[in-house]
Design a protein around this motif. Structure first.
Motif, mmCIF file in Angstrom:
data_model
loop_
_atom_site.group_PDB
_atom_site.id
_atom_site.type_symbol
_atom_site.label_atom_id
_atom_site.label_comp_id
_atom_site.label_asym_id
_atom_site.label_seq_id
_atom_site.Cartn_x
_atom_site.Cartn_y
_atom_site.Cartn_z
ATOM 1 N N TYR A 1 0.905 -1.227 -0.017
ATOM 2 C CA TYR A 1 -0.033 0.005 -0.166
ATOM 3 C C TYR A 1 1.004 1.147 -0.006
ATOM 4 O O TYR A 1 1.366 1.627 1.052
ATOM 5 C CB TYR A 1 -0.874 0.046 1.249
ATOM 6 N N GLN B 1 4.197 0.967 1.997
ATOM 7 C CA GLN B 1 4.149 0.060 3.152
ATOM 8 C C GLN B 1 3.815 -1.392 2.423
ATOM 9 O O GLN B 1 3.147 -1.512 1.725
ATOM 10 C CB GLN B 1 3.137 0.386 4.115
ATOM 11 N N SER C 1 -5.291 -9.854 13.523
ATOM 12 C CA SER C 1 -5.990 -8.470 12.837
ATOM 13 C C SER C 1 -4.769 -8.050 11.931
ATOM 14 O O SER C 1 -3.587 -7.732 12.552
ATOM 15 C CB SER C 1 -6.693 -7.625 13.827
ATOM 16 N N GLY C 2 -5.275 -7.553 10.861
ATOM 17 C CA GLY C 2 -4.026 -6.927 10.257
ATOM 18 C C GLY C 2 -2.817 -7.260 9.701
ATOM 19 O O GLY C 2 -1.810 -6.850 9.316
ATOM 20 N N GLY D 1 -2.836 -9.212 6.923
ATOM 21 C CA GLY D 1 -2.866 -9.284 5.556
ATOM 22 C C GLY D 1 -3.976 -10.330 5.022
ATOM 23 O O GLY D 1 -3.806 -10.468 3.727
ATOM 24 N N LYS D 2 -4.691 -10.835 5.562
ATOM 25 C CA LYS D 2 -5.743 -11.819 5.305
ATOM 26 C C LYS D 2 -6.650 -11.200 4.219
ATOM 27 O O LYS D 2 -6.554 -11.833 3.229
ATOM 28 C CB LYS D 2 -6.504 -12.407 6.238
ATOM 29 N N SER D 3 -7.260 -10.033 4.497
ATOM 30 C CA SER D 3 -8.364 -9.459 3.571
ATOM 31 C C SER D 3 -7.420 -9.120 2.265
ATOM 32 O O SER D 3 -7.733 -9.200 1.282
ATOM 33 C CB SER D 3 -8.688 -8.388 4.101
ATOM 34 N N ILE E 1 -8.233 0.183 -5.153
ATOM 35 C CA ILE E 1 -7.524 0.935 -4.188
ATOM 36 C C ILE E 1 -6.268 1.479 -4.971
ATOM 37 O O ILE E 1 -5.296 0.699 -5.475
ATOM 38 C CB ILE E 1 -6.979 0.104 -3.026
ATOM 39 N N GLU F 1 -3.686 3.150 -4.296
ATOM 40 C CA GLU F 1 -2.146 3.203 -4.114
ATOM 41 C C GLU F 1 -1.637 1.679 -3.915
ATOM 42 O O GLU F 1 -0.604 1.300 -3.604
ATOM 43 C CB GLU F 1 -1.888 3.619 -2.727
HETATM 44 N N1 LIG Z 1 -6.605 0.464 1.689
HETATM 45 C C1 LIG Z 1 -5.596 0.240 2.389
HETATM 46 N N2 LIG Z 1 -4.698 1.317 2.477
HETATM 47 C C2 LIG Z 1 -3.742 1.451 3.216
HETATM 48 N N3 LIG Z 1 -3.393 0.363 4.015
HETATM 49 C C3 LIG Z 1 -3.979 -0.857 4.056
HETATM 50 C C4 LIG Z 1 -5.535 -0.645 3.089
HETATM 51 N N4 LIG Z 1 -6.208 -1.974 3.514
HETATM 52 C C5 LIG Z 1 -5.274 -2.285 4.514
HETATM 53 N N5 LIG Z 1 -4.111 -1.853 4.794
HETATM 54 C C6 LIG Z 1 -3.143 -2.090 5.671
HETATM 55 O O1 LIG Z 1 -2.592 -3.563 5.163
HETATM 56 C C7 LIG Z 1 -2.236 -4.453 6.369
HETATM 57 C C8 LIG Z 1 -3.198 -5.414 6.165
HETATM 58 O O2 LIG Z 1 -4.482 -5.458 6.339
HETATM 59 P P1 LIG Z 1 -5.704 -6.287 5.933
HETATM 60 O O3 LIG Z 1 -5.366 -7.269 4.992
HETATM 61 O O4 LIG Z 1 -6.994 -5.424 6.218
HETATM 62 O O5 LIG Z 1 -5.575 -7.408 7.475
HETATM 63 P P2 LIG Z 1 -6.458 -8.238 7.938
HETATM 64 O O6 LIG Z 1 -7.790 -8.473 6.828
HETATM 65 O O7 LIG Z 1 -5.748 -9.746 8.226
HETATM 66 O O8 LIG Z 1 -7.159 -7.780 9.212
HETATM 67 C C9 LIG Z 1 -2.761 -3.638 7.645
HETATM 68 O O9 LIG Z 1 -1.545 -3.031 8.182
HETATM 69 C C10 LIG Z 1 -3.391 -2.426 7.005
HETATM 70 O O10 LIG Z 1 -3.252 -1.322 7.843
#
Ligand SMILES: Nc1ncnc2c1ncn2[C@@H]1O[C@H](COP(=O)(O)OP(=O)(O)O)[C@@H](O)[C@H]1O
Ligand SMILES: [Mg+2]
Lengths: 291, 426, 343
Positions: A53, A56, A78-79, A81-83, A96, A98
């Motif tokens: 992102y 990052q 949480s956080g 990277g699953k989603s 998204i 970026e």
């Molecule tokens: N749209 C976004 N823009 C910037 N950072 C993102 C975005 N979506 C997720 N992140 C970052 O990516 C990382 C993984 O997020 P995410 O995949 O949502 O985690 P999970 O689903 O496992 O809780 C997290 O650190 C989150 O802050």
């Protein structure tokens, strides 16, 4: 966590804060994921994918296969990277701005990030159910019929009716809503709404269904219903299920992958992961969760 | 130190003081609300009260003989209708011979009486040769007298009505020949120099035509720009600059749009002056930025989850917008548009530059006919020191407010609809 | 944004098709004194001929001439009303812009009145009194060889016969024809009663104009805007103030207002018609003959204006407060209109 910035040559140290006892001081000594990420005849295979992102890094280089008609559970704090991973598989990350994805993901041998790949057919083949039920503010019927309509899957009204009926039946919602197909979907309970969303995904006949914590907002009874549904669906579809509840993973999935801070730490048959995890990280996560 | 237990029944002094503060604050709030509402209410009531006489018109019943000799000319418009009125007056008030006296007698009727007759004969020439008892408009002075707005006790040389006229008035009144009728003319006629003939309809139609042009130009342009900027345009320096520019445009004083319109539309493109076409174009420039801003807010407020759901089903970006985001944002976009239109509806300043402060004595038939608009009409009448015009002004204000109430009710209704259709916003 | 501008330009050029070669309505600008008469004629004209109503803007004589002389196309006015004659500079502008065929018609006379509310005692003023009350600078009463700032604040200080009331005069702004006329008919005449200014007028006309026409700026003279009815309304609420406006507005408001006599003459029809009342002037229409073929109803409108029922001695304009011109001049007008119609 500046360790996670891309470009650092050595594998970063994973050190978590104190609220995750037992995880500190742990070190991943090589990039190899524990367990067996590769399959013989995969439907989807991810190779060395990396997601950023902006600057990052959300997902570090990882590879993983998904087979035909299997349920793969993805667990992790949480956080981790699953989603993000899930969204890579149907290119929902495209919206998204970026977000950049590197590496290769193939579906039936075709790289879905190829320039010539059209996301519309990709998304019809790889459907997605979101964490929060998100029905359209329309009637139940129109919710299900939306996908078939835009793809022109039904030649006639009766065909469309049939698709709607069978999708609702497959989603186990038919008996509850068959008398009020024309009333608004917003009036359903959240458990029903989630199953409606699943039915809506089924209506376009995908091969893979991505489910991002579909039960996190549901009560236990609704959760059970969705789990049963997943079990039934797994006969025809490949399902990737992100979940927080490890019990749920153990109940419905054949394989489980454990993510941690953007790394795919371990993947393997569910039974083995829960009984004899190879990685200390996995073990700690599971035991912390179970106890 | 032991802490004393708080009694549940008798509040402590500290607690009591707290309650006192609460009550004082509540009281101040109520007073403020009452003060502002009563001021607005008073103003509105005062306007309403002033406007009441404008909704009726005193008429005098006259026996009109449409004698054939009066219509010798082919062109019926050239007949002397004033003479018909004068003859009828002479019939009910006989014995007036002195020219000055005759003029006084004629002065009891509005010039509109003759015009009424002309209209009647024009629409039905078979009337010629018949006799009819007709209620015809009295002059503004008689009208004011009838409405109790003229003081009979002022000395004659500075009274608007002579002693004779008062005498005739009393005579006609006793015969039941003077009556107040509902003033239909006010709602159907264009402007006039005679208060008793002046109507609001010309200005209302001018306003509606202008609003039509404004809507047709600014709604598609504004909504389209908003959709592009919000949903498609990349976020870079150029689009940020455009956004800031648009926000600033919304704050530009309206008179500048008038100057721009005069320079570009009239002096450069030679569009006809003082027409709803030009007025609508200028006003749409003015409402355009506020429509963009409102539309962008409405679009941004639509939950992305719905859009995602559509995308995940394989809808294209455009489909997800047209099928889901736009319908959900539409009430918000329409609300913004209506509020922009309401603002344009009440706007005077830019139209001053376009020649709309003018006497226009007919109802505009189309967008290229010279016209005036409602707020301009109010301005013109407020400026007119003639008898009966203050009442007309108040009545026009009442009509204008009615329009605004209608628009605002529509806005409320749209908002409510918006709130109902989107429970999973958050 | 670029697209938008392009689109707009396209749209505008598409709408330019509306720019016509014929106009269905007469366009009139000019004097606010003539405005109510022009509008009234417009109404009769519309009712009897069935033409569209003329579009009449009350701009003041000066702005009227400016707009009128800006060109001869359809986007420029066909008639300008004036309460003064066109100056030679204005005529030059007209010629330079191709406005070559201008017809002047004298349509009536008007008096400029200095009116007060009826609550105030009747004023009987000389032109000198008014000059002394309103000019920015006046000859020093002690040393009449120099100008001093106007020291007067009450009428009685100027002339002991006048009431002891503060000087407060609302008047039209310099763009208005009424003001021009007031300057030349009252202020300049009042000023030339002093030898100093008489001498100045001969030797340095520009300086004289400056001295005679410059109104005081200490709040005793108030520019009240182009529209005469605003002044009328100000007087109704302010019983000690005076107002300067056209005679017709006085007639409309005789109930509340009274006029001051100037040099012993009160403004009434007879005194204005024969010019005994010093602040009386003629009203004119300037017609652009070039437009008469492109604008429907232009000759018909003029015909209505000079008809007996309008401008005749008992016509509706006269009942509204316009002072009629002598029959000889009326006949001249009908000849002008006839020549226009025959073309
Ligand atoms: N749209 C976004 N823009 C910037 N950072 C993102 C975005 N979506 C997720 N992140 C970052 O990516 C990382 C993984 O997020 P995410 O995949 O949502 O985690 P999970 O689903 O496992 O809780 C997290 O650190 C989150 O802050
Ligand atoms: Mg997540």
């Amino acid at each position: 966590m500046d360790n996670n910035t891309p470009g650092t040559s050595s594998f970063p140290t994973i050190s978590s804060a104190g609220d995750d006892p037992g995880l500190e001081m742990l070190q991943h000594n090589d990039r190899q994921t524990c367990g067996t990420p590769f399959l013989d005849d995969p439907l989807i295979s991810c190779r060395e994918i990396e997601v950023f992102y902006g600057e990052q890094c959300a997902l570090h280089k990882m590879s993983l296969d998904i087979g035909h008609r299997e349920v793969l559970a993805i667990i992790g704090p949480s956080g981790c990277g699953k989603s993000t991973f899930l969204r890579c598989l149907n290119r929902m990350n495209d919206s998204i701005e970026e977000c950049t994805v590197q590496g290769e993901i193939t579906l039936d041998g075709v790289n879905i990030y190829d320039k010539n790949v059209d996301v519309v057919p990709l998304r019809t083949r790889v459907g997605m159910v979101f964490q929060k039920p998100n029905p359209f503010p329309k009637s139940i019927y129109d919710n299900i019929a939306y996908g078939p309509r835009i793809h022109g899957l039904a030649a006639s009204r009766s065909e469309l009716d049939e698709i709607v009926t069978s999708s609702l039946q497959n989603a186990g919602l038919w008996d509850e809503v068959k008398d009020r197909l024309t009333s608004t979907a917003m009036a359903l309970s959240s458990g029903q709404q989630q199953r409606l969303c699943i039915a809506r995904t089924l209506a376009v006949e995908p091969e893979v269904i991505l489910m991002d914590e579909p039960c996190s907002g549901l009560d236990p009874i609704a959760t059970t219903k969705v789990e049963t549904l997943i079990n039934n669906l797994s006969e025809c579809y490949s399902i990737i299920l992100v979940t927080h509840a490890i019990e749920q993973a153990s109940r419905v999935s054949q394989r489980t992958a454990f993510f941690h801070q953007g790394f795919l730490v371990e993947v393997g048959p569910t039974a083995r992961i829960f009984t004899t995890p190879e990685s200390r990280l996995t073990e700690n996560y599971i035991t912390a969760r179970l106890t | 130190m032991e802490r004393e237990k708080m009694s549940l029944l008798t509040p402590s002094t500290a607690l009591r003081r707290r309650y006192l503060h609460d009550r004082l604050f509540l009281l101040a709030g109520r007073l403020a609300a009452i003060a502002s509402f009563s001021t607005i209410g008073l103003i509105f009531l005062a306007i309403l009260y002033t406007s009441l006489p404008a909704f009726t018109q005193s008429c005098i019943k006259l026996p009109i003989h449409f004698e054939e000799t009066a219509f010798s000319d082919e062109n019926l418009a050239l007949a002397d209708y004033d003479m018909l009125v004068a003859q009828a007056l002479a019939r009910i008030i006989p014995g007036v011979t002195d020219p000055g006296e005759k003029e006084d007698l004629m002065g009891m009727m509005s010039p509109g009486a003759a015009w009424r007759l002309q209209q009647m004969v024009g629409s039905n020439p078979k009337r010629i040769g018949t006799v009819e008892q007709l209620w015809l408009p009295a002059s503004a002075d008689i009208d004011m007298l009838r409405k109790g707005k003229l003081d009979r006790t002022t000395p004659e040389q500075r009274r608007r009505l002579s002693k004779r006229q008062l005498k005739w008035y009393d005579q006609l009144n006793a015969e039941g020949r003077i009556k107040r009728h509902f003033n239909r003319v006010f709602f159907t006629a264009p402007n006039s120099t005679e208060a008793e003939l002046a109507g609001i309809y010309g200005a209302v139609k001018g306003s509606l035509l202008t609003m039509f042009i404004t809507l047709v130009l600014s709604f598609p342009l504004g909504a389209g720009t908003a959709i592009y900027l919000q949903e498609f345009a990349p976020r870079n320096r150029l689009t940020t600059t455009i956004t800031v520019t648009i926000n600033n445009l919304a704050a530009v004083p309206p008179i500048l749009y008038g100057l721009l319109g005069l320079a570009v539309f009239i002096n450069f493109f030679h569009l006809p002056r003082a027409t709803p076409l030009v007025a609508g174009m200028v006003l749409s420039l003015m409402t355009f930025p506020s429509i963009i801003m409102a539309s962008r807010n409405a679009l941004a407020a639509v939950p992305r989850s719905v859009c995602d759901a559509a995308l995940a089903l394989g809808a294209s970006r455009m489909q997800s917008i047209t099928h889901h985001i736009l319908p959900a944002a539409m009430p918000g976009i329409l609300t913004g548009t209506l509020l922009g239109l309401a603002q344009a509806f009440g706007e005077c300043a830019p139209l001053l530059m376009l020649g709309m402060v003018a006497f226009v004595g007919n109802i505009p038939a189309g967008i290229t006919d010279p016209a005036t608009v409602l707020p301009m009409q109010i301005y013109l009448w407020a400026d007119n020191s003639g008898q009966g015009f203050p009442e007309k002004t108040a009545a026009a204000i009442v009509i204008m407010m009615l329009f605004l109430v209608i628009v605002n009710t529509m806005v409320l209704w749209l908002r409510r609809k918006f709130e109902n259709s989107h429970p999973h916003t958050s | 944004m670029k697209n938008f501008i392009l689109f707009l330009a396209l749209l505008v050029s598409a709408t330019s098709c509306f720019a016509q070669s014929q106009r269905r309505n007469i366009s009139i600008v000019g004097s606010s004194t003539v405005y109510p008469f022009a509008a009234l004629v417009g109404e009769y004209f519309t009712r009897t001929t069935g033409n569209l109503s003329p579009h009449i803007e009350s701009t003041g004589s000066g702005s009227g001439f400016k707009r009128f002389c800006a060109g001869s196309g359809l986007q420029y006015p066909d008639i300008t009303n004036a309460s003064r004659l066109m100056t030679s500079e204005e005529r030059a502008t007209c010629l330079a812009n191709g406005v070559t065929q201008i017809i002047r018609m004298k349509i009536g006379r008007d008096g400029i009145v200095l009116a007060t509310s009826r609550a105030m005692p009747k004023l009987n003023l000389t032109l000198q009194d008014i000059y002394l009350a309103l000019a920015m600078q006046i000859p020093d009463p002690e040393k009449p060889q120099r100008l001093i700032a106007n020291p007067y604040s009450r009428w009685q200080q100027i002339n002991s016969a006048l009431p002891n009331v503060a000087i407060h005069v609302y008047g039209p702004p310099p763009t208005s024809g009424t003001r021009d006329a007031f300057d030349s008919l009252v202020m300049e005449k009042g000023a030339t009663t002093f030898p100093l200014l008489r001498k100045m007028k001969k030797e340095n006309p520009a300086a004289f104009k400056q001295a005679a026409n410059r109104m005081r700026e200490d709040g005793r003279w108030i520019d009240a805007g182009e529209n005469d009815s605003i002044i009328v309304q100000k007087l109704k609420t302010n019983p000690n103030a005076c107002g300067i406006f056209g005679f017709s507005f006085l007639k409309q408001n005789e109930e509340n207002l009274q006029a001051a006599a100037l040099n012993g003459y009160f403004p009434d029809s007879a005194n204005i018609a024969d010019g005994k009342y010093p602040a009386s002037r003629s009203l004119f229409l300037y017609v652009k003959k070039q437009n008469s073929s492109m604008v429907s109803g232009l000759p018909a409108y003029l015909k209505e204006f000079i008809s007996q029922r309008a401008s005749g001695n008992r016509g509706y304009l006269v009942r509204r407060g316009m002072i009629p011109i002598p029959d000889r001049e009326q006949r001249r007008n009908s000849e002008i209109v006839k020549s226009m119609q025959s073309k």
